[in-house]
Design a protein around this motif. Structure first.
Motif, PDB file in Angstrom:
ATOM      1  N   CYS A 126     -20.698 101.891 -10.211  1.00  0.00           N
ATOM      2  CA  CYS A 126     -19.835 102.600  -9.255  1.00  0.00           C
ATOM      3  C   CYS A 126     -19.876 101.977  -7.883  1.00  0.00           C
ATOM      4  N   CYS A 376      -9.504 110.613 -14.206  1.00  0.00           N
ATOM      5  CA  CYS A 376     -10.417 109.724 -14.914  1.00  0.00           C
ATOM      6  C   CYS A 376     -10.034 109.601 -16.366  1.00  0.00           C
ATOM      7  N   CYS A 381     -15.737 105.972 -16.012  1.00  0.00           N
ATOM      8  CA  CYS A 381     -15.190 106.586 -14.802  1.00  0.00           C
ATOM      9  C   CYS A 381     -15.708 108.002 -14.657  1.00  0.00           C
ATOM     10  N   ASN A 387     -12.400 107.927  -9.631  1.00  0.00           N
ATOM     11  CA  ASN A 387     -11.806 106.693 -10.124  1.00  0.00           C
ATOM     12  C   ASN A 387     -12.351 105.521  -9.310  1.00  0.00           C
ATOM     13  N   TYR A 388     -13.478 104.953  -9.765  1.00  0.00           N
ATOM     14  CA  TYR A 388     -14.180 103.989  -8.914  1.00  0.00           C
ATOM     15  C   TYR A 388     -13.482 102.650  -8.839  1.00  0.00           C
TER      16      TYR A 388
END
Lengths: 627, 155
Positions: A126, A376, A381, A387-388
């Motif tokens: 992340c 996501c 995710c 939503n990285y």
């Protein structure tokens, strides 16, 4: 007779006169009381002189006085309100700067032998965050574009949340808990704004509570206190005459209308109510149309966020919000005429609807942003919680959206003044054809302008959490807006025919500002407590949510203190506390009711007394006749 | 500048005629200018000229630091057009006409005037004698939030 000597002379005269009365009593007091009296007098003098010196330091004192003289107290209250917002924003900026930005800058640049801790994150996938700084070949146009959209070189500055990727700052030997400071400063500025607004509105509230119950002595107020003795300009006086005449006529007409409404038949009532329900459904439809278009615009703009070159796409949500804020009130003012309310209620209802539209638009924008951020699809995710891939540092993105809204609002204010007001004034002055003269100059719509600045202030309150230097931008913006509005008012506006009273307008502005503040609490609260903070940047990387830093800190306190804090937060404390508050409230309501009854009784006594007087006078004259 | 140069030395004792007082910017646009001069003038000739003391009296009543009681007392005297100590229907009619402007089309018609005066008396006449005396006036003014901010002159 110049002003200084005049003021000195008349102050001396009034003090002389009061002293004359007081001299008479002093002889009868003992030495101790005399000393108390004289010390109290000298303290009072010192206090008065300090107040006078402070009043010279007041910002824009002379400007606001001259506006009051030329345009009356209604418009002056708008400018005082603007000044209040400048000061509020400046104080919020000082708060954020000294507790959040300054320690970060000190520790990042190693001044005073300081450094900062950056604990490596737990979920490595992340944490990949590469702000598209300024790498490689940079075209000259990237700088203004970055300035307008908050990306590029601005994204990595202390303007946005992403800069504060510090877990603890070591300033000399002191450990400064930056995440906790960030969160607490946010709460502090919200609480400060709340208290300051409430303090300012207490005066107006007292008057309004007494007067709103029944249209209490509105005629006396208009007739006896109607003329503004500050008016010095003959043109302004003529306009004031006209506005007073208009106001008295509308009030009398409204009274006749109320009588007519009371005489309505059942058939009429049914017809009107069904019409109103239908029109309210249309209002709801308009509102949902606005919200939906904002949602779509935000989704579209965020979807094309990678295509950063197009400024129009970047500013699409701001443009749509501004259009909605412009069109919806026009539609409402058309619809309200069909609903057949009394004029005063019409104004209030339209204003409430406009306030709601403006503030809810911001809410919808934030909601659509969050739905994008937390959307996501993959398991990876979901592990991060947001939503990285698209939003490695989502707080900075939200901060950028708020920044864009603020900048766009400012651009619109400047553009409307330059490209609509001044050409209109030129057209009216130099072109004497009928349609232009019939359009004429625009009035200074106080409520429209106030809603505009409250909208900007709500953006500032929400955005300061994501962009700590935003209040500084807001301060500068309102500072410049003051001068723009003042110039526009003096040169291109005619004063409105429908005046707003100073006392009730001050209270109204503050109530709407309070609504804006409360509406700002909601998105901030949800964001702090519910949405997982981004793991790639910011002070809350190592916590699940931004709020989690508080329980974490409490766990570090000694057990006794922990027990006390848990006790305060538990139901065993909250329910009795709530009951005590309710009791106190009921007591005050009962007290107010009792006071009102006493006032009624005193009025009746006054009537009795004058009747007694008449009776006695009649008796005396009769007795005189007999002798 | 109301005083010519040569009279500045005896500024305290000179009386300035009404016509020059009315050229002051603060009074020139005021519909109550004649009543203000009449109320504050202590001249025995009835020509409404004002001395320096009268002028200072006027400014101190209209200043920010005058109490609401003083202001309402003087406001009552200013509004009392026939100087009989009460505000009766004629006074109120004059007052409303001053407020709406002096020209013919800016006045309220007689039905509206009647309705307005009825409403005013209903709100402020406590002893129901058809006139407003000083204490009733002060009672109404104390409930009025705008009076303090409108009844002031700032030089």
């Amino acid at each position: 007779v110049n002003q200084e000597s005049l003021e000195n002379l008349f102050m001396n005269l009034t003090t002389l006169r009061t002293q004359e009365f007081q001299q008479a009593d002093i002889k009868y007091l003992s030495g101790w009381n005399q000393w108390k009296r004289s010390s109290r007098k000298s303290w009072k003098k010192v206090f008065d002189e300090a107040k006078e010196v402070l009043s010279y330091l007041e910002l824009w004192r002379h400007d606001i006085h001259s506006i009051e003289g030329k345009f009356g107290t209604g418009i002056q209250s708008y400018f005082s309100f603007l000044r209040f917002l400048v000061l509020l924003n400046f104080v919020i900026f000082t708060l954020m700067f000294s507790f959040v930005t300054l320690p970060s800058i000190i520790s990042k640049y190693g001044i005073f032998n300081s450094s900062f801790d950056e604990i490596p994150a737990k979920k490595p996938h992340c944490t990949v965050y590469t702000p598209s700084g300024n790498k490689g070949l940079i075209y000259f146009y990237t700088y203004p574009k970055d300035l307008l959209s908050g990306t590029g070189f601005l994204e990595m500055t202390s303007l946005f949340y992403g800069y504060y990727t510090i877990d603890a700052a070591w300033i000399s030997i002191f450990r400064y808990n930056l995440p906790l400071a960030y969160l607490l400063t946010t709460f502090a500025y919200l609480a400060l704004s709340l208290l300051w607004i409430i303090k300012r509105s207490v005066e107006g509230f007292k008057q309004n509570l007494v007067h709103d119950e029944d249209q209490f002595q509105s005629y006396c107020n208009k007739v006896f206190a109607g003329w503004d003795f500050c008016i010095t300009d003959l043109n302004a006086a003529r306009l004031k005459h006209r506005s007073l005449q208009y106001e008295l006529k509308t009030d009398l007409e409204e009274e006749r209308l109320k009588q007519k409404i009371a005489d309505r038949t059942m058939k009429d009532k049914l017809r009107i109510y069904s019409l109103r329900i239908f029109l309210n459904i249309i209002v709801l439809a308009v509102l949902s149309g606005c919200f939906y278009s904002i949602y779509r615009a935000t989704v579209f703009s965020q979807g094309n966020i990678s295509n950063v070159t197009n400024l129009l796409v970047q500013y699409l949500p701001s443009i749509v919000i501004t259009l909605a804020n412009f069109i919806a009130p026009q539609i409402f003012s058309v619809l309200i005429r069909l609903e057949d309310y009394s004029p005063a209620f019409e104004i209030r209802l339209t204003l409430m609807r406009c306030v709601f539209v403006r503030l809810a638009n911001i809410g919808v924008l934030l909601f659509s942003l969050w739905s994008q951020i937390s959307y996501c699809a993959t398991e990876k995710c979901k592990a991060c919680g947001y939503n990285y891939e698209l939003y490695p540092c989502w707080e900075s993105q939200v901060g950028q959206e708020m920044y864009k809204l603020l900048i766009f609002d400012f651009i619109i204010i400047v553009a409307v003044t330059l490209f609509v007001d001044f050409p209109r004034k030129l057209l009216v002055t130099y072109c004497s054809c009928k349609p232009v003269q019939w359009c004429g100059l625009q009035e200074f719509g106080i409520s429209d302008n106030v809603l505009e600045i409250i909208y900007g202030q709500t953006i500032c309150w929400i955005g300061t959490f994501y962009s700590p230097l935003l209040p500084a931008i807001a301060t500068m913006k309102y500072f410049i807006v003051f001068y723009i509005k003042k110039i526009s008012l003096i040169h291109t506006r005619k004063p409105s025919a429908r005046p707003i009273r100073a006392s009730s307008s001050n209270f109204f502005f503050l109530v709407v500002l309070l609504i804006g503040l409360v509406l700002a609490f909601i998105p901030l609260g949800i964001s702090i407590a519910h949405i997982p903070s981004s793991k790639a940047c910011g002070p809350f990387r190592n916590f699940n949510t931004s709020w989690a830093v508080v329980p974490h800190t409490i766990l570090g306190f000694p057990t006794g203190l922990q027990k006390v804090l848990y006790g305060i937060a538990s139901e065993a404390f909250a329910v009795p506390f709530f009951m005590v508050i309710c009791l106190v409230m009921f007591y005050f309501i009962a007290l107010a009711g009792a006071h009102k009854r006493v006032v009624e009784q005193l009025r009746e006594q006054l009537v009795m007394e004058s009747r007694d007087k008449l009776f006695l006078i009649r008796k005396i004259t009769e007795a005189q006749k007999h002798t | 500048e109301l005083l010519p140069e040569e009279e500045k030395e005896n500024a305290r004792s000179v009386r300035i005629p009404k016509s020059r007082i009315l050229t002051l910017p603060e009074l020139r646009a005021n519909p109550f200018q004649h009543r203000i001069c009449r109320v504050f003038s202590t001249s025995e000739d009835g020509d409404d000229s004002m001395s320096f003391e009268d002028f200072l009296d006027m400014l101190s009543v209209f200043s920010d630091s005058a109490t609401s009681e003083i202001k309402s007392h003087y406001a009552f005297r200013i509004f009392d057009f026939d100087d009989d100590g009460t505000l009766d229907k004629k006074d109120l009619e004059n007052l409303v006409n001053c407020l709406t402007g002096q020209s013919e089309e800016s006045r309220l018609n007689s039905a509206e005037m009647e309705q307005l005066i009825q409403n005013i008396l209903e709100e402020s006449d406590i002893d129901k004698d058809g006139t407003i005396n000083l204490s009733e006036f002060q009672h109404v003014i104390s409930r009025s939030p705008d009076f303090a901010s409108s009844f002031k002159i700032v030089l």
